[in-house]
Design an enzyme around this catalytic site. Structure first.
Site, PDB file in Angstrom:
ATOM      1  N   ILE A 179      -7.459  16.909  25.814  1.00 59.84           N
ATOM      2  CA  ILE A 179      -6.742  16.874  24.542  1.00 59.84           C
ATOM      3  C   ILE A 179      -7.594  17.578  23.498  1.00 59.84           C
ATOM      4  O   ILE A 179      -8.780  17.266  23.346  1.00 59.84           O
ATOM      5  CB  ILE A 179      -6.477  15.432  24.083  1.00 59.84           C
ATOM      6  CG1 ILE A 179      -5.787  14.619  25.181  1.00 59.84           C
ATOM      7  CG2 ILE A 179      -5.627  15.426  22.812  1.00 59.84           C
ATOM      8  CD1 ILE A 179      -5.794  13.127  24.931  1.00 59.84           C
ATOM      9  N   CYS A 180      -7.008  18.551  22.790  1.00 57.42           N
ATOM     10  CA  CYS A 180      -7.683  19.223  21.689  1.00 57.42           C
ATOM     11  C   CYS A 180      -9.021  19.819  22.166  1.00 57.42           C
ATOM     12  O   CYS A 180      -9.065  20.527  23.166  1.00 57.42           O
ATOM     13  CB  CYS A 180      -7.859  18.245  20.535  1.00 57.42           C
ATOM     14  SG  CYS A 180      -8.376  18.981  18.979  1.00 57.42           S
ATOM     15  N   ALA A 181     -10.124  19.498  21.475  1.00 56.13           N
ATOM     16  CA  ALA A 181     -11.434  20.045  21.847  1.00 56.13           C
ATOM     17  C   ALA A 181     -11.962  19.456  23.147  1.00 56.13           C
ATOM     18  O   ALA A 181     -12.982  19.915  23.656  1.00 56.13           O
ATOM     19  CB  ALA A 181     -12.436  19.816  20.716  1.00 56.13           C
ATOM     20  N   THR A 236      -5.166  24.137  23.641  1.00 57.43           N
ATOM     21  CA  THR A 236      -6.090  23.355  22.832  1.00 57.43           C
ATOM     22  C   THR A 236      -5.610  23.430  21.388  1.00 57.43           C
ATOM     23  O   THR A 236      -4.547  24.010  21.117  1.00 57.43           O
ATOM     24  CB  THR A 236      -7.533  23.880  22.963  1.00 57.43           C
ATOM     25  OG1 THR A 236      -8.436  22.990  22.276  1.00 57.43           O
ATOM     26  CG2 THR A 236      -7.680  25.274  22.370  1.00 57.43           C
ATOM     27  N   ALA A 282      -3.441  19.254  26.303  1.00 58.32           N
ATOM     28  CA  ALA A 282      -2.668  19.038  25.083  1.00 58.32           C
ATOM     29  C   ALA A 282      -3.453  19.589  23.904  1.00 58.32           C
ATOM     30  O   ALA A 282      -4.676  19.509  23.871  1.00 58.32           O
ATOM     31  CB  ALA A 282      -2.373  17.546  24.881  1.00 58.32           C
TER      32      ALA A 282
END
Length: 322
Positions: A112-114, A132, A164
């Site tokens: 998720i993200c970073a 990302t 995500a």
């Protein structure tokens, strides 16, 4: 004994790494529990959730578990977002090795993200298409050039790798997994109870155009300043290349190298960014908004806005306007 007989349909491991977003860890833990409570049929069936982190010796062990007396069998492993910016994230070789082992054992790996940077360090993303946070996409693509970064997507399912984008996209990933494990009805019931949206397809409405002025090409910089000074001007390629004192082909090549966009794409991004600001703060008619950002043809403005933002201008105003 099967997991279903034990009372849990799947074990999901959440990786706690240095500077990770703990709200995502605990939020996902609660989301999966609530999903089990809303599951149709055998309501005793739950998602087993375990938290994993490195100890003082660097080895990763289970720090918390909803079913602590039973042997582990991780169906999914999730690397949550980071509260540190990617350039400040420290190397995590132990976590990377642990992720490789879990994947080798059959776990699906998720980021998720970073958290994509943690997963990328494991080498499991080579040749993969991954998403990302839109603001981190360029950094991820430059650091790991063997990865195809698809930052338009909010959730991207590549089979054994799911990613995500967005700091709070843990809700989107969590609901995606709930739908896999319990079906769409339970996913929608969980979303309604938590008062959150079902998994969204794109993060384009949340992206922000951040032009790069620090590339060192003075000719291109002069053109950028000219574009931003008056977005209603015609801004045709002949005039822009003359302003740069370059031939058209040379100008286009240097502009793309400096900004990662063609001149036409750059102008469209700048105009849509200005239009978003107008839509967020005013109730001016869409035709007037189009005119104020340099489009004499409202239909052309609508098509470009939809392509760049992922939603129409009227939808954008509905979601983000005052």
């Amino acid at each position: 004994m099967t997991s279903a007989k034990r009372g849990w349909v799947c074990e999901i491991g959440l990786l706690i790494y240095p500077d990770c977003q703990l709200s995502a860890i605990y939020g996902l833990t609660d989301l999966f529990r609530i999903a089990g409570d809303w599951a149709e049929g055998d309501t005793a069936r739950q998602v087993r959730v375990s938290h994993w982190r490195a100890g003082e010796d660097g080895e990763l062990t289970c720090a918390w578990d909803t079913h602590p007396t039973e042997p582990h069998r991780l169906g999914y492993v999730i690397t949550p977002p980071s509260v540190a910016m990617p350039e400040q994230m420290q190397p995590m070789p132990k976590e990377a090795a642990w992720l490789r082992e879990r994947h080798k054992d059959g776990s699906r790996v998720c980021s998720i993200c970073a958290g994509a940077f943690v997963l990328a360090e494991s080498g499991l993303l080579k040749g993969r298409r991954v998403t990302t946070h839109w603001a981190f996409a360029k950094h991820l693509a430059e650091r790991y050039q063997e990865i195809e970064v698809a930052d338009r997507n909010l959730v991207l399912d590549d089979g054994d790798v799911i990613s995500a984008g967005g700091i709070l996209a843990w809700t989107d990933l969590g609901l995606t997994l709930v739908e896999r494990l319990f079906g769409r009805s339970t996913m929608l019931s969980t979303a309604r109870f938590l008062v959150i949206q079902p998994p969204r397809a794109t993060q384009l409405p949340f992206t922000e155009f951040i032009p790069d002025f620090d590339h060192g090409d003075q000719a291109v910089l002069r053109v950028q300043h000219h574009i931003h000074a008056d977005l209603t001007a015609s801004l045709n390629l002949d005039d822009l290349s003359d302003l740069a004192h370059l031939g058209k082909r040379t100008f286009m090549r240097r502009f793309a190298k400096a900004t990662s966009l063609t001149p036409t794409e750059y102008i469209q991004q700048a105009r849509v960014a200005k239009a978003r600001g107008i839509l967020e703060l005013t109730n001016r008619p869409l035709d007037q908004v189009a005119w104020e950002v340099g489009y004499k043809d409202p239909s052309a403005f609508s098509k470009i806005f939809q392509r760049i933002s992922g939603i129409s201008a009227s939808e954008y105003r509905h979601h983000f306007g005052v």
